[in-house]
Design an enzyme around this catalytic site. Structure first.
Site, mmCIF file in Angstrom:
data_model
loop_
_atom_site.group_PDB
_atom_site.id
_atom_site.type_symbol
_atom_site.label_atom_id
_atom_site.label_comp_id
_atom_site.label_asym_id
_atom_site.label_seq_id
_atom_site.Cartn_x
_atom_site.Cartn_y
_atom_site.Cartn_z
ATOM 1 N N CYS A 149 4.580 -4.725 9.885
ATOM 2 C CA CYS A 149 3.922 -3.841 8.721
ATOM 3 C C CYS A 149 5.278 -3.560 8.157
ATOM 4 O O CYS A 149 6.386 -3.224 8.678
ATOM 5 C CB CYS A 149 3.273 -2.786 9.296
ATOM 6 S SG CYS A 149 3.077 -1.406 8.015
ATOM 7 N N THR A 150 4.992 -3.752 6.701
ATOM 8 C CA THR A 150 6.528 -3.647 5.923
ATOM 9 C C THR A 150 7.155 -2.056 5.828
ATOM 10 O O THR A 150 8.301 -1.844 5.508
ATOM 11 C CB THR A 150 6.084 -4.007 4.493
ATOM 12 O OG1 THR A 150 5.257 -3.453 3.925
ATOM 13 C CG2 THR A 150 5.991 -5.552 4.441
ATOM 14 N N HIS A 151 6.077 -1.206 6.398
ATOM 15 C CA HIS A 151 6.664 0.322 6.476
ATOM 16 C C HIS A 151 7.723 0.382 7.623
ATOM 17 O O HIS A 151 8.363 1.274 7.596
ATOM 18 C CB HIS A 151 5.300 1.133 6.660
ATOM 19 C CG HIS A 151 4.761 1.474 5.384
ATOM 20 N ND1 HIS A 151 3.875 0.457 4.899
ATOM 21 C CD2 HIS A 151 4.723 2.504 4.665
ATOM 22 C CE1 HIS A 151 3.364 1.060 3.516
ATOM 23 N NE2 HIS A 151 3.892 2.499 3.460
ATOM 24 N N TYR A 163 -4.288 0.594 4.272
ATOM 25 C CA TYR A 163 -5.028 -0.692 4.089
ATOM 26 C C TYR A 163 -5.473 -1.151 5.489
ATOM 27 O O TYR A 163 -6.667 -1.785 5.797
ATOM 28 C CB TYR A 163 -4.221 -2.016 3.529
ATOM 29 C CG TYR A 163 -4.000 -1.839 2.098
ATOM 30 C CD1 TYR A 163 -4.543 -0.807 1.317
ATOM 31 C CD2 TYR A 163 -3.398 -3.068 1.337
ATOM 32 C CE1 TYR A 163 -4.077 -0.886 -0.230
ATOM 33 C CE2 TYR A 163 -2.913 -2.986 -0.062
ATOM 34 C CZ TYR A 163 -3.424 -1.849 -0.785
ATOM 35 O OH TYR A 163 -3.203 -1.780 -2.090
ATOM 36 N N GLY A 164 -4.783 -0.727 6.558
ATOM 37 C CA GLY A 164 -5.113 -1.520 7.877
ATOM 38 C C GLY A 164 -6.146 -1.064 8.442
ATOM 39 O O GLY A 164 -6.580 -1.530 9.555
ATOM 40 N N SER A 169 0.936 -1.136 -0.077
ATOM 41 C CA SER A 169 0.039 -0.056 -0.085
ATOM 42 C C SER A 169 0.824 1.373 -0.149
ATOM 43 O O SER A 169 0.390 2.059 0.465
ATOM 44 C CB SER A 169 -0.804 0.069 1.321
ATOM 45 O OG SER A 169 0.314 0.088 2.424
ATOM 46 N N CYS A 176 2.934 -7.016 1.886
ATOM 47 C CA CYS A 176 2.185 -6.044 2.878
ATOM 48 C C CYS A 176 1.635 -7.025 3.833
ATOM 49 O O CYS A 176 0.885 -7.920 3.406
ATOM 50 C CB CYS A 176 1.226 -5.217 2.030
ATOM 51 S SG CYS A 176 -0.043 -4.234 2.922
ATOM 52 N N ASN A 177 1.776 -6.874 5.064
ATOM 53 C CA ASN A 177 1.145 -7.873 6.035
ATOM 54 C C ASN A 177 -0.223 -7.847 5.987
ATOM 55 O O ASN A 177 -0.993 -8.802 6.266
ATOM 56 C CB ASN A 177 1.617 -7.504 7.414
ATOM 57 C CG ASN A 177 3.313 -7.855 7.580
ATOM 58 O OD1 ASN A 177 3.681 -8.920 7.834
ATOM 59 N ND2 ASN A 177 4.042 -6.869 7.189
ATOM 60 N N THR A 178 -0.908 -6.653 5.898
ATOM 61 C CA THR A 178 -2.089 -6.504 5.941
ATOM 62 C C THR A 178 -3.188 -7.273 4.938
ATOM 63 O O THR A 178 -3.938 -7.871 4.907
ATOM 64 C CB THR A 178 -2.584 -4.808 6.099
ATOM 65 O OG1 THR A 178 -1.699 -4.173 6.894
ATOM 66 C CG2 THR A 178 -4.051 -4.586 6.458
HETATM 67 N N1 DGL Z 1 2.711 -1.990 4.792
HETATM 68 C C1 DGL Z 1 1.523 -2.274 5.174
HETATM 69 C C2 DGL Z 1 1.614 -3.705 6.007
HETATM 70 O O1 DGL Z 1 2.669 -4.348 6.011
HETATM 71 C C3 DGL Z 1 0.135 -1.652 5.430
HETATM 72 C C4 DGL Z 1 0.176 -0.270 6.012
HETATM 73 C C5 DGL Z 1 -1.181 -0.002 5.595
HETATM 74 O O2 DGL Z 1 -1.590 0.334 4.400
HETATM 75 O O3 DGL Z 1 -2.173 0.166 6.685
HETATM 76 O O4 DGL Z 1 0.892 -4.244 6.685
#
Ligand code: DGL
Length: 245
Positions: free
Chosen positions: A175-177, A38-39, A7, A69-71
């Site tokens: 979360c990958t961020h 996305y979360g 995302s 993206c984990n979500t």
């Molecule tokens: N990078 C995303 C993850 O790994 C999601 C962040 C989001 O869009 O809420 O969950």
């Protein structure tokens, strides 16, 4: 060609690890910053967004798709595998098993989106490896701040939300961020051990490509970056993150 979805630019932390595995493929990275976060969205909303991206990447000729993206993984990968049985999906998940393997007695903080922490997929993982010394912390709004790249706001957020966890030993970056702000997290929590799923997912990609006999003819890799909000600054920050043009 291999597709990567997140995302926003956070999944760059996953692509960084994938490139270290030496896969000489053409990568196409889809940064869906228009729909970030996305979360806080429902499963159905995220599924319909991700399905459109998957269709786009398949039309482009991707032979494998990494959900970086984990979500999105937590909410969609089961359904995607059912709906696209011929497509190879590699999906990241919070590295909670790694805590069990490497520092199971440590007090653990799992940072992830609300969507990830409430998902069936994550709860199954958590219940399997729960060390009874774990705090699950939904970090609403943090991925947006990282997308925005505003260090002052990020530090303030972390101060407000992490200061009460100074006794933590392990932090799962779910979360990958979040691997992009390790230094900021250390400023609040000190010398902690980080766990994130990017190495695991990269190795799984290599394993699955080998298992399916998928090879690439290229002598080196290339990365095409697409951002759904067409924000040029994302491409620049993504290049810096990967240390490539
Ligand atoms: N990078 C995303 C993850 O790994 C999601 C962040 C989001 O869009 O809420 O969950």
């Amino acid at each position: 060609m291999i597709g990567i979805i997140d995302s926003g630019i956070g999944g760059g932390s996953v692509l960084r690890e994938i490139l270290k595995q030496g896969i000489n493929a053409n990568f196409i990275y889809y940064s869906d910053s228009k729909n970030n976060p996305y979360g806080d969205k429902s499963n159905d909303e995220v599924y319909s967004i991700v399905k459109n991206i998957v269709n786009f990447l398949l039309e482009k000729g991707c032979v494998a798709i990494v959900i970086a993206c984990n979500t999105a993984s937590a909410m969609c990968v089961k359904r995607l595998r059912e709906e696209y049985p011929d497509t190879l999906f590699i999906a990241i998940e919070p590295a909670y098993k790694m805590v069990h393997d490497y520092n199971p007695k440590g007090k653990t903080l799992v940072m992830a989106t609300k969507g990830t922490l409430e998902s069936e997929k994550f709860l199954a993982l958590f219940n399997k490896y729960d060390n009874n010394r774990t705090i699950l912390l939904p970090c609403s709004g943090l991925a947006e701040l990282i997308e925005e790249g505003n260090e002052v706001k990020i530090d303030r957020y972390l101060d407000d939300n992490l200061s009460r966890y100074k006794d933590i030993d392990n932090v799962v970056l779910g979360c990958t961020h979040y691997p992009l702000i390790k230094d900021n997290i250390r400023k609040v929590l000190g010398d902690i051990k980080f766990f994130d799923g990017s190495l695991g997912v990269s190795k799984e990609l290599v394993r699955q490509l080998e298992f399916r006999g998928i090879t690439f003819d290229d002598n080196s890799y290339s990365v095409e970056f697409i951002d759904s909000s067409r924000d040029a600054s994302k491409e620049r920050r993504f290049g810096e993150l990967l240390n490539i043009d």
